[in-house]
Design an enzyme around this catalytic site. Structure first.
Site, PDB file in Angstrom:
ATOM      1  N   SER A 104      -7.712  11.954 -43.691  1.00 21.21           N
ATOM      2  CA  SER A 104      -8.723  11.725 -42.665  1.00 21.21           C
ATOM      3  C   SER A 104      -8.379  12.421 -41.347  1.00 21.21           C
ATOM      4  CB  SER A 104      -8.901  10.208 -42.474  1.00 21.21           C
ATOM      5  OG  SER A 104     -10.015   9.921 -41.685  1.00 21.21           O
ATOM      6  N   ASP A 251     -15.612  11.139 -42.425  1.00 21.58           N
ATOM      7  CA  ASP A 251     -16.114   9.777 -42.595  1.00 21.58           C
ATOM      8  C   ASP A 251     -16.383   9.129 -41.241  1.00 21.58           C
ATOM      9  OD1 ASP A 251     -13.490   9.333 -41.790  1.00 21.58           O
ATOM     10  OD2 ASP A 251     -13.032   7.888 -43.367  1.00 21.58           O
TER      11      ASP A 251
END
EC number: 5.4.2.10
Length: 454
Positions: A104, A251
Site C-alpha cells: 500500500s 485503495d
C-alpha cells in the site's frame, strides 16, 4: 511467533520479513484452511492473484501462485492492478479467493500479502489466525492432474474494472458526467497508473497525469497521497479544478482544491455523505468512521442530521460495521473510503470519480464543499523505535494519556494507538488551537519514547 497478520494482511521488508518461502507457504496454507472450512468449492477452486508495481511483487506474486497451485487451486494471475480492483474481480471472475501482493502506502522496500474471500471481502481475524497456525504443518499434497494450473490474464480484467468504475457514476456513450472538469492526478507510480487516468478520462474529465511511470523502484517515492506537495503545485500551475492523489495500491485517495489546499479523507467523506443524504441514498442517515476521524467531521455531520458511528482503525473494521447494520458509506481520514453500493473495500479511483461527480453536479468548487467540514486542529506524531505492544498497558504512558485528556477537557481529545502495519506508536491530539495540539502531542510522544524504548 507473534501474530503474523496485521490490520491489513502480512507486511514487512520484502525478501527479509516477506520472503518467497513465506509467500509460497501462505498460499498453500490459505488454500488448505479455506478448503477445510468449505470456502473453496468444487474439485478445482479458483483464485486470482494481483500485485502493485514493486519489483519484489514479481517474485512474491509468483510464489503465492505456486503455493496455491500446489494445493490444487487454479490461479489467474492479473496484471498490475489496485487492491480494490482485485477485490472486485474476485466476484466478477467467480473466484473463491483473491490474493493481493502490496504494501500500500509503505516505502518501496516493503511488501505485503493480503487475502480476500469469496465476494471480495477481507478474511476474518480467526481465519487469518488459522492460516498462520497451519504454516509448517505436514499435509497431503495433490499430484498429477490434481495440482492447480496457472494462467496469465491480459488486459481484459483491467478493462472490466474500469467499466465498473465508470458505470458507477452513470457514464454512457451519450453521457460523460465529468465533462468540463480538469483534474490533476498523482498516481504514486503505483497500481493505478493506467486504470486511474483511463477511468477519469472515460467519464469525461480532462486529466493532468503525474507520477504514472512505475519502474519497480519509484512507488510512493516523494509522491502520491503520502507526499502531496507535487500535486499541490501542479493543481495550481495547471489551473485544474482540483487534484487527486492515490497511494501505491490505490485503495485510498486524498484531494487538493484549486488553491492547493489539502482535502483529506474526513472532508471527502463529509462531502459524499451530504450528497447521498440529499439524494435519499444514505442508509440510516449514518456515516461510519474510525476513532482517528476529526471531531470537526462528527460535529459537521451532526448539524446535517447525519449520525457518525466510530470503529477501530482499519477499513476492515469500518466495513464490518457497515455490513452488520446495512450502512452505505464509511471510511478513514487517511482516504480509505468505502462506497458499499459499488465496492467491498476502500477504492481510491472510485472515490475520486464520485467526488468529481459531486463537484460537477453541485456547480461548486471543491474548496467550498470541503469548507463545510471545519476541522479541529489535529496533530499526529508517529513514534518509531519503541515496543508498541506495551502502549496500552504501560502505567507511565497511561498516566500521561490521562493527564493530557484532563488538560484538554471537553474541548479536544487524545488517542494513542499502535500501528497495525508499521513498528511504531501513533499519538494523535485534537485541541482548539494548533499550538496547543502540537504541545500536548509532543509531550505525550516524549513519554512514549522514554517509557517504551527498545
Amino acid at each position: 511467533m507473534g501474530r503474523l497478520f496485521g490490520t491489513d494482511g502480512v507486511r514487512g521488508l520484502a525478501n527479509k520479513d516477506i520472503t518467497a518461502e513465506l509467500a509460497l507457504e501462505l498460499g498453500a496454507a490459505a488454500a488448505r484452511v479455506l478448503t477445510a472450512q468449505g470456502e473453496l468449492l468444487g474439485p478445482r477452486p479458483r483464485a486470482v492473484v494481483g500485485r502493485d508495481t514493486r519489483a519484489s511483487g514479481e517474485f512474491l506474486a509468483g510464489a503465492v501462485a505456486a503455493g496455491l497451485a500446489s494445493a490444487g487451486v487454479d490461479v489467474v494471475m492479473l496484471n498490475v492492478l489496485p487492491t480494490p480492483a482485485l477485490a472486485y474481480l474476485v466476484t466478477e471472475l467467480e473466484a473463491d479467493l483473491g490474493v493481493m501482493v502490496s504494501a500500500s502506502h509503505n516505502p518501496m522496500p516493503d511488501n505485503g500479502i493480503k487475502f480476500f474471500a469469496r465476494g471480495g471481502l477481507k478474511l476474518d481475524d480467526a481465519v487469518e489466525d488459522a492460516i498462520q497456525a497451519t504454516l509448517g504443518d505436514e499435509w497431503e499434497r495433490p499430484t498429477g492432474a490434481d495440482v492447480g494450473r496457472i494462467r496469465i490474464d491480459g488486459q481484459a480484467a483491467a478493462d472490466r474494472y474500469v467499466r465498473h468504475l465508470t458505470d458507477s457514476v452513470g457514464t454512457t456513450p451519450d453521457h460523460r458526467p465529468l465533462e468540463g472538469l480538469r483534474i490533476a492526478l498523482d498516481c504514486a507510480n503505483g497500481a493505478a497508473s493506467e486504470v486511474g487516468p483511463d477511468a477519469l478520462r472515460a467519464a469525461g474529465a480532462d486529466v493532468v497525469v503525474m507520477n504514472a511511470s512505475p519502474d519497480g523502484r519509484n512507488i510512493n517515492e516523494k509522491c502520491g497521497s503520502t507526499h502531496p506537495e507535487q500535486l499541490q503545485a501542479v493543481v495550481v500551475a495547471s489551473e485544474s479544478d482540483f487534484g487527486v492523489a492515490f497511494d501505491g495500491d490505490a485503495d485510498r485517495c486524498l484531494a487538493v482544491d484549486h488553491t492547493g489546499a489539502i482535502v483529506d479523507g474526513d472532508q471527502i467523506l463529509g462531502i459524499l455523505a451530504s450528497a447521498l443524504q440529499e439524494e435519499g441514498r444514505l442508509p440510516g442517515d449514518t456515516l461510519v468512521v474510525t476513532v482517528m476521524s476529526n471531531l470537526g467531521l462528527i460535529l459537521a455531520m451532526r448539524e446535517r442530521g447525519i449520525t457518525t458511528v466510530q470503529t477501530a482503525v482499519g477499513d476492515r473494521y469500518v466495513l464490518e460495521e457497515m455490513r452488520a447494520n446495512g450502512f452505505g458509506l464509511g471510511g478513514e481520514q487517511s482516504g480509505h473510503i468505502i462506497l458499499a453500493d459499488h465496492a467491498t473495500t476502500g477504492d481510491g479511483v472510485l472515490s475520486a470519480l464520485h467526488l468529481a461527480a459531486r463537484v460537477k453536479a453541485s456547480g461548486k468548487r471543491l474548496a467550498d464543499l470541503a469548507g463545510q467540514i471545519e476541522r479541529l486542529p489535529q496533530t499526529l506524531v508517529n513514534v518509531p523505535g519503541v515496543d508498541k505492544s506495551r502502549a496500552g498497558t504501560d502505567e507511565g504512558v497511561q498516566a500521561a494519556v490521562a493527564d493530557a485528556t484532563a488538560r484538554l477537557g471537553d474541548t479536544g481529545r487524545v488517542l494513542l494507538r499502535q500501528s497495525g502495519t508499521e513498528p511504531l506508536v501513533r499519538v494523535m491530539v485534537e485541541a482548539p488551537a494548533q499550538d496547543e495540539a502540537d504541545k500536548v502531542a509532543e509531550d505525550l510522544a516524549a513519554v512514549v519514547r522514554e517509557r517504551l524504548a527498545l
